[in-house]
Design an enzyme around this catalytic site. Structure first.
Site, mmCIF file in Angstrom:
data_model
loop_
_atom_site.group_PDB
_atom_site.id
_atom_site.type_symbol
_atom_site.label_atom_id
_atom_site.label_comp_id
_atom_site.label_asym_id
_atom_site.label_seq_id
_atom_site.Cartn_x
_atom_site.Cartn_y
_atom_site.Cartn_z
ATOM 1 N N SER A 61 36.054 -28.779 12.755
ATOM 2 C CA SER A 61 35.893 -28.442 11.563
ATOM 3 C C SER A 61 35.101 -30.151 11.063
ATOM 4 O O SER A 61 34.906 -30.158 10.068
ATOM 5 C CB SER A 61 37.612 -28.862 11.354
ATOM 6 O OG SER A 61 37.388 -27.283 10.994
ATOM 7 N N LYS A 64 31.947 -29.874 9.711
ATOM 8 C CA LYS A 64 32.021 -29.103 8.116
ATOM 9 C C LYS A 64 31.496 -30.381 7.300
ATOM 10 O O LYS A 64 30.970 -29.741 5.705
ATOM 11 C CB LYS A 64 33.244 -28.306 7.626
ATOM 12 C CG LYS A 64 33.873 -27.942 8.280
ATOM 13 C CD LYS A 64 35.041 -26.706 8.356
ATOM 14 C CE LYS A 64 35.786 -25.625 8.866
ATOM 15 N NZ LYS A 64 36.987 -25.261 9.266
ATOM 16 N N TYR A 189 27.520 -21.350 12.720
ATOM 17 C CA TYR A 189 27.964 -22.188 13.134
ATOM 18 C C TYR A 189 29.551 -22.254 13.827
ATOM 19 O O TYR A 189 29.773 -23.793 14.328
ATOM 20 C CB TYR A 189 29.500 -21.160 12.037
ATOM 21 C CG TYR A 189 31.053 -21.593 11.826
ATOM 22 C CD1 TYR A 189 31.425 -22.899 10.502
ATOM 23 C CD2 TYR A 189 31.513 -20.904 12.176
ATOM 24 C CE1 TYR A 189 32.471 -23.090 10.143
ATOM 25 C CE2 TYR A 189 33.260 -21.475 12.271
ATOM 26 C CZ TYR A 189 33.330 -22.333 11.119
ATOM 27 O OH TYR A 189 34.336 -23.066 11.615
ATOM 28 N N TYR A 241 43.247 -29.948 5.433
ATOM 29 C CA TYR A 241 43.966 -28.837 5.283
ATOM 30 C C TYR A 241 45.662 -28.523 4.430
ATOM 31 O O TYR A 241 45.022 -29.749 3.408
ATOM 32 C CB TYR A 241 44.076 -27.241 6.505
ATOM 33 C CG TYR A 241 43.210 -27.805 7.091
ATOM 34 C CD1 TYR A 241 41.937 -27.275 6.579
ATOM 35 C CD2 TYR A 241 42.356 -27.809 8.646
ATOM 36 C CE1 TYR A 241 40.600 -27.011 7.304
ATOM 37 C CE2 TYR A 241 41.411 -28.354 8.762
ATOM 38 C CZ TYR A 241 40.628 -27.486 8.051
ATOM 39 O OH TYR A 241 38.846 -27.338 9.149
ATOM 40 N N VAL A 259 40.116 -29.568 15.269
ATOM 41 C CA VAL A 259 40.744 -28.744 16.100
ATOM 42 C C VAL A 259 40.688 -29.083 17.604
ATOM 43 O O VAL A 259 41.126 -28.929 18.615
ATOM 44 C CB VAL A 259 41.252 -27.333 16.326
ATOM 45 C CG1 VAL A 259 41.793 -26.690 15.515
ATOM 46 C CG2 VAL A 259 39.770 -26.487 16.494
#
Ligand code: DON
Length: 305
Positions: A61, A64, A189, A241, A259
């Site tokens: 992530s 992102k 992605y 998050y 992760v």
């Protein structure tokens, strides 16, 4: 600084025993649970390392951040935020529940999986390969490392088991939020999550954002300043998050976790920091990485507040 980093890693290594490496993508289960490493890259181009800084890991992530920067540069602020919100989420990163319950069906923010998949669809390129290449080139420039590539076994594992992401993407296509071919967007992605790096690469990427988009090693304005401002704001409010608020209190720097065990952290106008520790807490954030950043922030006053 070197001595300080050595101490901080030593103090916090014990935490790696408390978490678990990600296993929902089978290839990630091979990561070393005990690893903990850090790199700081400051705006004068000094670099400092400690612990297992040579560990290679996939961005997951953390990519992102660059996907959002790219979507903003390619389509502009209004077009991006017409398809994805900028509100924090109290749900896990792969949650699907609010896509249906929100009137607009827009993902809450660009850093939950749904939002990042939408941002991937907005990156320039006629197909998934071009979109992936566009973001990979940005990552290579921002890390000053032309050799960065994907880890193929992780990519294949991700693609084979990414059924929740597939469900999210098809839902978004049904709601007309994704306008492109779903499998093509998902493929880009999955590849972007599988980009393999070290903490040095990530600390350099963070240093560019800390420097308002200017590459510290060449003084080239690579990202527009307004893009850095938005990206940092979303990192501060949504980067970890459902633990983003606690992190803002305890560390106080715009950051993004993945992760694979990395946390990218930006200290505006000062430095980029990257930590890696594949052992994760229940929110999917590096357990050792969080503790390292907490101690570092207290000892050298990194909080922006
Ligand atoms: O989409 C996924 O499931 C992963 N490839 C990336 C998720 C991730 O890193 C969440 N981070 N904490």
């Amino acid at each position: 600084m070197r001595e300080l980093l050595n101490q901080v890693i030593e103090h916090n290594k014990i935490w790696t025993k408390e978490g678990k490496v990600a296993t929902y993508i089978p290839e990630l289960a091979k990561a070393d649970q005990n690893a903990l490493g850090i790199c700081i890259f400051d705006l004068e181009c000094n670099e400092f390392f400690a612990g297992d800084f040579k560990t290679k890991f996939t961005m997951q992530s953390v990519s992102k951040v660059i996907i959002l920067a790219c979507a903003l540069m390619d389509k502009g602020k209004e077009a991006v935020f017409s398809k994805v919100g900028c509100e924090p989420s109290a749900d896990p990163f792969n949650s699907i529940i609010r896509l249906e319950t929100r009137d607009s069906h827009k993902p809450l923010n660009p850093f939950i999986n749904a939002g990042a998949i939408v941002c991937t669809s907005l990156v320039s390129g006629d197909n998934g390969i071009e979109k992936f290449d566009r973001v990979l080139q940005m990552i290579k420039t921002m890390s000053d490392n032309p050799n960065i590539d994907i880890n193929y076994p992780v990519y294949q594992s991700e693609k084979r088991t990414g059924n929740t992401n597939r469900a999210i993407a098809y839902y978004l296509k049904g709601a007309n939020i994704i306008e492109r071919d779903v499998e093509d967007v998902l493929d880009a992605y999955f590849k972007l999550c599988s980009i393999e790096v070290t903490v040095k690469d990530v600390a350099k990427i963070a240093s560019v954002i800390a420097n308002g988009g200017i590459l510290p090693w060449s003084s080239e304005q690579f990202l527009p300043k307004w893009v850095c401002q938005i990206v940092q704001t979303i990192m501060l409010t949504c980067g970890l998050y459902n633990a983003s608020g606690e992190f803002a209190v305890n560390v106080g720097t715009p950051s993004k976790s993945g992760v694979g065990g990395c946390i990218l952290s930006v200290v505006p106008k000062k430095m980029g920091i990257a930590v890696v520790g594949p052992s994760l807490d229940e929110n999917g954030n590096s357990i050792g990485g969080l503790k390292v950043l907490e101690e570092l922030s207290k000892r050298i006053h990194l909080s922006i507040f």
